[in-house]
Design an enzyme around this catalytic site. Structure first.
Site, PDB file in Angstrom:
ATOM      1  N   CYS A 154       0.802  -1.345  -0.023  1.00 15.20           N
ATOM      2  CA  CYS A 154       0.008  -0.106   0.071  1.00 15.20           C
ATOM      3  C   CYS A 154       0.956   1.257  -0.022  1.00 15.20           C
ATOM      4  O   CYS A 154       0.189   2.431  -0.314  1.00 15.20           O
ATOM      5  CB  CYS A 154      -1.007  -0.027   0.927  1.00 15.20           C
ATOM      6  SG  CYS A 154      -2.247  -1.416   1.236  1.00 15.20           S
ATOM      7  N   HIS A 210      -9.980   1.382  -1.532  1.00 15.99           N
ATOM      8  CA  HIS A 210      -8.659   1.365  -1.176  1.00 15.99           C
ATOM      9  C   HIS A 210      -7.901   0.791  -2.560  1.00 15.99           C
ATOM     10  O   HIS A 210      -8.058  -0.471  -2.867  1.00 15.99           O
ATOM     11  CB  HIS A 210      -8.227  -0.040  -0.219  1.00 15.99           C
ATOM     12  CG  HIS A 210      -6.958   0.043   0.382  1.00 15.99           C
ATOM     13  ND1 HIS A 210      -6.127   0.671  -0.435  1.00 15.99           N
ATOM     14  CD2 HIS A 210      -6.539  -0.395   1.512  1.00 15.99           C
ATOM     15  CE1 HIS A 210      -4.779   0.381   0.211  1.00 15.99           C
ATOM     16  NE2 HIS A 210      -5.052  -0.288   1.353  1.00 15.99           N
ATOM     17  N   HIS A 241      -4.218   7.522   5.885  1.00 17.88           N
ATOM     18  CA  HIS A 241      -4.225   6.007   5.213  1.00 17.88           C
ATOM     19  C   HIS A 241      -5.724   5.445   5.324  1.00 17.88           C
ATOM     20  O   HIS A 241      -6.507   5.178   4.272  1.00 17.88           O
ATOM     21  CB  HIS A 241      -3.313   4.969   5.804  1.00 17.88           C
ATOM     22  CG  HIS A 241      -3.033   3.741   4.952  1.00 17.88           C
ATOM     23  ND1 HIS A 241      -2.925   3.711   3.633  1.00 17.88           N
ATOM     24  CD2 HIS A 241      -3.413   2.521   5.289  1.00 17.88           C
ATOM     25  CE1 HIS A 241      -2.940   2.406   3.523  1.00 17.88           C
ATOM     26  NE2 HIS A 241      -2.848   1.756   4.254  1.00 17.88           N
ATOM     27  N   LYS A 258     -10.185   7.144   1.227  1.00 18.00           N
ATOM     28  CA  LYS A 258     -10.858   5.846   1.008  1.00 18.00           C
ATOM     29  C   LYS A 258     -12.166   5.658   1.339  1.00 18.00           C
ATOM     30  O   LYS A 258     -12.832   4.825   0.829  1.00 18.00           O
ATOM     31  CB  LYS A 258      -9.792   4.817   1.675  1.00 18.00           C
ATOM     32  CG  LYS A 258      -8.614   4.422   1.201  1.00 18.00           C
ATOM     33  CD  LYS A 258      -7.641   3.555   2.140  1.00 18.00           C
ATOM     34  CE  LYS A 258      -6.213   3.353   1.562  1.00 18.00           C
ATOM     35  NZ  LYS A 258      -5.537   4.546   1.769  1.00 18.00           N
ATOM     36  N   PHE A 287       1.137  -3.611   4.108  1.00 15.09           N
ATOM     37  CA  PHE A 287       1.571  -4.894   4.562  1.00 15.09           C
ATOM     38  C   PHE A 287       2.892  -5.022   4.745  1.00 15.09           C
ATOM     39  O   PHE A 287       3.608  -4.386   4.036  1.00 15.09           O
ATOM     40  CB  PHE A 287       0.909  -5.926   3.647  1.00 15.09           C
ATOM     41  CG  PHE A 287      -0.684  -6.485   3.794  1.00 15.09           C
ATOM     42  CD1 PHE A 287      -1.310  -6.063   4.630  1.00 15.09           C
ATOM     43  CD2 PHE A 287      -1.001  -7.050   2.611  1.00 15.09           C
ATOM     44  CE1 PHE A 287      -2.785  -6.232   4.875  1.00 15.09           C
ATOM     45  CE2 PHE A 287      -2.173  -7.236   2.647  1.00 15.09           C
ATOM     46  CZ  PHE A 287      -3.056  -6.927   3.629  1.00 15.09           C
ATOM     47  N   GLU A 298      -3.309   4.065  13.460  1.00  9.09           N
ATOM     48  CA  GLU A 298      -3.080   5.060  12.805  1.00  9.09           C
ATOM     49  C   GLU A 298      -3.299   6.428  13.694  1.00  9.09           C
ATOM     50  O   GLU A 298      -2.670   7.284  13.492  1.00  9.09           O
ATOM     51  CB  GLU A 298      -3.668   5.199  11.387  1.00  9.09           C
ATOM     52  CG  GLU A 298      -3.039   6.549  10.500  1.00  9.09           C
ATOM     53  CD  GLU A 298      -3.878   6.530   9.110  1.00  9.09           C
ATOM     54  OE1 GLU A 298      -3.261   7.203   8.193  1.00  9.09           O
ATOM     55  OE2 GLU A 298      -4.932   5.962   8.886  1.00  9.09           O
TER      56      GLU A 298
END
Length: 416
Positions: A166, A344, A307, A339, A403, A318
């Site tokens: 990402c 996403h 994010h 998002k 990830f 976050e």
């Protein structure tokens, strides 16, 4: 003298708007681009919604005879890149060879041509060999995406694909900044593109239990960052591209400047393949590194593009990371999650966030986080819910988490 890096062109192909003006209008109004999946029949699987780019004419960018040999991600990237070059006033065909050799392409993509490869395997296992592409191997290689873009525009500088999950396009923009700062390039076409909406990919995410399956009957409500009832993200596709340029180079040719890319930071928690540590220390450190490089302190931050995936763990951590990075300032800074509107788009999400931030800076208005109907008490910052907010922005942080314990952040500034 330090070489400054500025954005002189932007292109967007988004689930809620094709073209930067349509994208800007949509995100400022809080219009969702999430709907029922049409790329394949989703009726037999529990997740039936995604952020698709609807009404996009692939054949306007790739010849019909070539379409079977490339992934959907290529026409998405070419459309956004063409718009960015046009806004920057760059006519690539008229550039002398020496300039094209200092003009690179650095893209971020999480899956690249993965949906193309999935289709090639489907044809193979159904013994439909004649329908398989002659280029099933080279198109399936991630690096071919930037090569195809370089070939289309005749750009002979570095041609790289950054694939770090990402954070891919955030890292691509950060690496582009370094290339220009170091003097190895004057101009780079940078950004992100991803097209992961295919049956096998969706099924893989379903196995991981990280996609929401609660909103098939009301798709626009599916992406719900920081809401207490969030239960997973909405998969999406799209492309957001930029012309990055050395400041004096841009000035010399009379280019208009949209923003300055002032800082970049990246860290790794070295913790887990998909899970985040609860403490949020390494995402916070990535933000701190970006701010230090930009020469700003928390009090200088006017906006954060989050994010904000809409997963329980990510949104909570976050939030904690922003508190660590900004201290008490975190509670005073407006933040929002794109998002919530587009879903996403995987490796392209960082570039999407940069595009949204540039829109916010240019319009003096923050795009809202939609679907934030019942804010999670553990996510207790100002996420600008439901409607936008007027705000002058001098410096903004664009945050990404991926990830593999990866964290990356950019600082954008208004260029004086």
């Amino acid at each position: 003298m330090k070489r400054r890096v500025v954005v002189t062109g932007m292109g967007a192909v988004s689930p809620n708007g094709i073209g930067r003006e349509a994208f800007a209008d949509a995100i400022l109004a809080g219009r969702s681009g999430v709907g029922r999946i049409t790329h394949f029949d989703p009726s037999e699987i529990p997740v039936q919604i995604a952020g698709e780019v609807r009404g996009f004419d692939e054949l306007a960018w790739v010849e019909k005879r070539e379409r079977k040999h490339v992934s959907r991600v290529l026409p998405l990237a070419l459309a956004a890149a063409s718009e960015a070059l046009a806004q920057a006033g760059v006519e690539v065909t008229s550039l002398p060879l020496a300039e094209r050799r200092r003009f690179g392409v650095i893209l971020g993509s999480g899956g690249g041509s993965q949906e193309f490869t999935e289709e090639q395997y489907r044809l193979f296992f159904h013994k439909e060999y004649r329908r398989m592409s002659l280029f099933c191997v080279p198109t399936g290689v991630m690096g071919t995406l930037s090569s195809d873009v370089s070939i289309r525009f005749g750009l002979r500088g570095p041609s790289h694909v950054i694939t770090t999950g990402c954070t891919s396009s955030t890292d691509a923009i950060g690496y582009s900044m370094r290339e220009i700062q170091s003097g190895r390039a004057d101009t780079i076409l940078a950004g992100g593109a991803d097209a992961p909406i295919a049956l096998g990919i969706v099924k893989g995410f379903i196995l991981m239990k990280i996609l929401t399956d609660s909103w098939n009957q009301d798709p626009s409500k599916g992406s719900r960052p920081f809401s207490v009832d969030r239960d997973g993200f909405v998969l999406a596709e799209g492309a957001w591209m930029f012309v990055l340029e050395e400041y004096e180079h841009a000035r010399a040719r009379g280019a208009s400047v949209l923003a300055e890319v002032a800082g970049y930071g990246s860290t790794c928690e070295a913790f887990h393949r998909v899970r985040l540590k609860e403490c949020g220390e390494e995402p916070a450190r990535a933000i701190a590194i970006a701010m230090q490089q930009a020469g700003i302190v928390p009090q200088d931050v006017d906006y954060v593009n989050l994010h904000g995936t809409s997963t329980q763990l990510n949104d909570r951590i976050e939030t904690q990371a922003l508190k660590l990075a900004l201290g008490e300032r975190a509670r005073a800074v407006p933040m929002s999650a794109l998002k919530s509107q587009v879903g996403h788009p995987q490796g392209a999400c960082g570039a999407a966030g940069v595009a949204a931030t540039i829109v916010a800076m240019q319009h003096g208005q923050i795009p809202p986080t939609v679907n934030l109907e019942n804010q999670d008490p553990e996510c207790d910052l100002d996420y600008v819910p439901d409607i936008g907010r007027k705000k002058s922005i001098e410096h903004a942080v664009c945050n990404c988490i991926a990830f593999g314990s990866k964290n990356s952040a950019l600082v954008l500034g208004r260029c004086a």
